[in-house]
Scaffold this motif. Structure first.
Motif, PDB file in Angstrom:
ATOM      1  N   ARG A  16       0.625  -1.205  -0.001  1.00 13.11           N
ATOM      2  CA  ARG A  16       0.048  -0.013   0.004  1.00 13.11           C
ATOM      3  C   ARG A  16       0.869   1.230  -0.056  1.00 13.11           C
ATOM      4  O   ARG A  16       0.638   2.314  -0.716  1.00 13.11           O
ATOM      5  N   ALA A  17       2.052   1.151   0.628  1.00 12.78           N
ATOM      6  CA  ALA A  17       3.001   2.373   0.856  1.00 12.78           C
ATOM      7  C   ALA A  17       3.833   2.527  -0.389  1.00 12.78           C
ATOM      8  O   ALA A  17       4.381   3.493  -0.929  1.00 12.78           O
ATOM      9  N   ALA A  18       3.777   1.699  -1.526  1.00 13.54           N
ATOM     10  CA  ALA A  18       4.663   1.598  -2.483  1.00 13.54           C
ATOM     11  C   ALA A  18       4.105   2.241  -3.585  1.00 13.54           C
ATOM     12  O   ALA A  18       2.774   2.219  -3.789  1.00 13.54           O
ATOM     13  N   SER A  19       4.821   3.092  -4.555  1.00  6.96           N
ATOM     14  CA  SER A  19       4.384   3.639  -5.686  1.00  6.96           C
ATOM     15  C   SER A  19       4.162   2.757  -6.805  1.00  6.96           C
ATOM     16  O   SER A  19       4.890   1.447  -6.743  1.00  6.96           O
ATOM     17  N   ASP A  20       3.570   3.208  -7.929  1.00  6.00           N
ATOM     18  CA  ASP A  20       3.763   2.363  -9.082  1.00  6.00           C
ATOM     19  C   ASP A  20       5.139   2.565  -9.994  1.00  6.00           C
ATOM     20  O   ASP A  20       5.192   2.199 -10.886  1.00  6.00           O
ATOM     21  N   ALA A  21       5.765   3.565  -9.324  1.00  5.45           N
ATOM     22  CA  ALA A  21       7.142   3.742 -10.112  1.00  5.45           C
ATOM     23  C   ALA A  21       7.834   2.441 -10.241  1.00  5.45           C
ATOM     24  O   ALA A  21       8.328   1.810  -9.163  1.00  5.45           O
ATOM     25  N   GLY A  23      10.849   0.086 -10.311  1.00  7.91           N
ATOM     26  CA  GLY A  23      12.307   0.227  -9.612  1.00  7.91           C
ATOM     27  C   GLY A  23      11.902   0.756  -8.319  1.00  7.91           C
ATOM     28  O   GLY A  23      12.993   0.607  -7.448  1.00  7.91           O
ATOM     29  N   GLU A  24      11.113   1.192  -7.735  1.00  2.91           N
ATOM     30  CA  GLU A  24      10.856   1.697  -6.443  1.00  2.91           C
ATOM     31  C   GLU A  24      10.891   0.763  -5.332  1.00  2.91           C
ATOM     32  O   GLU A  24      11.622   0.977  -4.341  1.00  2.91           O
ATOM     33  N   VAL A  25      10.340  -0.313  -5.805  1.00  2.00           N
ATOM     34  CA  VAL A  25      10.521  -1.665  -4.837  1.00  2.00           C
ATOM     35  C   VAL A  25      11.939  -2.098  -4.969  1.00  2.00           C
ATOM     36  O   VAL A  25      12.259  -2.370  -6.059  1.00  2.00           O
TER      37      VAL A  25
END
Length: 239
Positions: A16-21, A23-25
Motif C-alpha cells: 500500500r505504501a509503494a508507488s507504481d514507479a 524500480g521503487e520496490v
C-alpha cells in the motif's frame, strides 16, 4: 491453514505504501536481470505450451515478461495491494493476476484445477515466509506442477545477510528502499542453506538442476555498486 494476520498485514502495508514507479520496490528489477536469465535456465526442461504461474509476483514485472515466453502467465501474490499494482502496470493485458495465499492448500488446488499442470516461477518467497509456513509454500509448488509442469525457484542464502548488514552500515543506516523493507517488519534471508532443498524434496519435488547465483536489487551499496544478494536456484519436477 493460512498465513498469520501479522504477516499478511506486513505485506499489505508494504505494498500500500509503494508507488507504481518501476524500480521503487527494492526487488523490482528489469526482467533482463531476473526472469530473462531464469527462464533460459528453466526452458530446456519445461513445456512452454503449458501456462506459467509466478508465485509472489508483486507488481508483476517478471510475470509480464514470462507471458512472452509461455502460453499463458498468471501472477499470484498474498497481498491484494500488490495485485492492484500488477493489474495497473499490465496495460497491455498480457497476463492474469489474482490474490492467493500459498499456505491455503484448498486455494492452491483450486488454482491448479483452473490451470491444469503448469510451470512455476518463484523468486525469493520461501526465505521471506514465516518458518512454520515454508513447508506449505514448497507443497504449493508441487501441487501446481502436476505431472508435466516444471519449476524455477530461486532463494536467498544466509550469505545475503552479510550483504544486507553491509548495506545498512553506512553513516545514514539502511538505504531508503531497504529501510522500507525493515520498517514493515519483513525479514529477508531467513532460511538456512540446507533448509530450502530439504523443504523442496519433502514436498515431493526432485531437483533437476541447481546452481549458485545472485538476485540483483534496485538499491545500491554504500560504495555505489548495485546490491546483489547471494542466492541458489533450482529447476524442479514433481517426483
Amino acid at each position: 491453514m493460512d498465513v498469520s494476520e501479522r504477516y499478511r498485514e506486513a505485506w499489505e502495508g508494504y505494498w500500500r505504501a509503494a508507488s507504481d514507479a518501476p524500480g521503487e520496490v527494492i526487488w523490482d528489477v528489469d526482467p533482463s536481470l531476473s526472469a530473462v536469465p531464469h527462464s533460459e535456465l528453466l526452458r530446456p526442461y519445461a513445456d512452454a505450451s503449458l501456462p506459467v504461474v509466478d508465485l509472489g509476483c508483486g507488481n508483476g514485472t517478471q510475470t509480464r515478461y514470462l507471458a512472452t515466453r509461455f502460453a499463458r502467465a498468471v501472477g499470484v501474490d498474498l497481498s491484494h495491494a500488490a495485485i492492484e499494482h500488477a493489474r495497473r502496470a499490465d496495460t497491455g493485458k498480457t497476463a492474469e493476476f489474482e490474490q492467493l495465499d500459498l499456505v491455503d492448500g484448498d486455494a492452491v488446488r483450486a488454482l491448479r484445477d483452473r490451470t491444469g499442470d503448469t510451470n512455476v516461477y518463484m523468486r525469493a518467497v520461501i526465505h521471506q515466509s514465516e518458518p512454520q509456513d515454508r513447508p506449505a509454500v514448497a507443497r504449493a509448488v508441487a501441487e501446481l506442477l502436476g505431472e508435466r509442469g516444471r519449476a524455477f525457484v530461486a532463494e536467498l542464502t544466509p550469505a545475503s545477510k552479510t550483504v544486507l548488514q553491509q548495506a545498512a552500515s553506512g553513516p545514514d543506516g539502511p538505504p531508503p528502499k531497504l529501510r522500507r523493507v525493515f520498517d514493515h517488519g519483513l525479514k529477508p534471508a531467513g532460511a538456512t542453506d540446507e533448509e530450502v532443498p530439504s523443504l523442496l524434496r519433502a514436498a515431493g519435488l526432485t531437483i533437476l538442476a541447481t546452481g549458485d547465483t545472485a538476485l540483483p536489487q534496485t538499491e545500491t551499496m554504500p560504495d555505489g555498486t548495485r546490491m546483489d544478494l547471494p542466492a541458489r536456484w533450482f529447476v524442479l519436477a514433481r517426483m
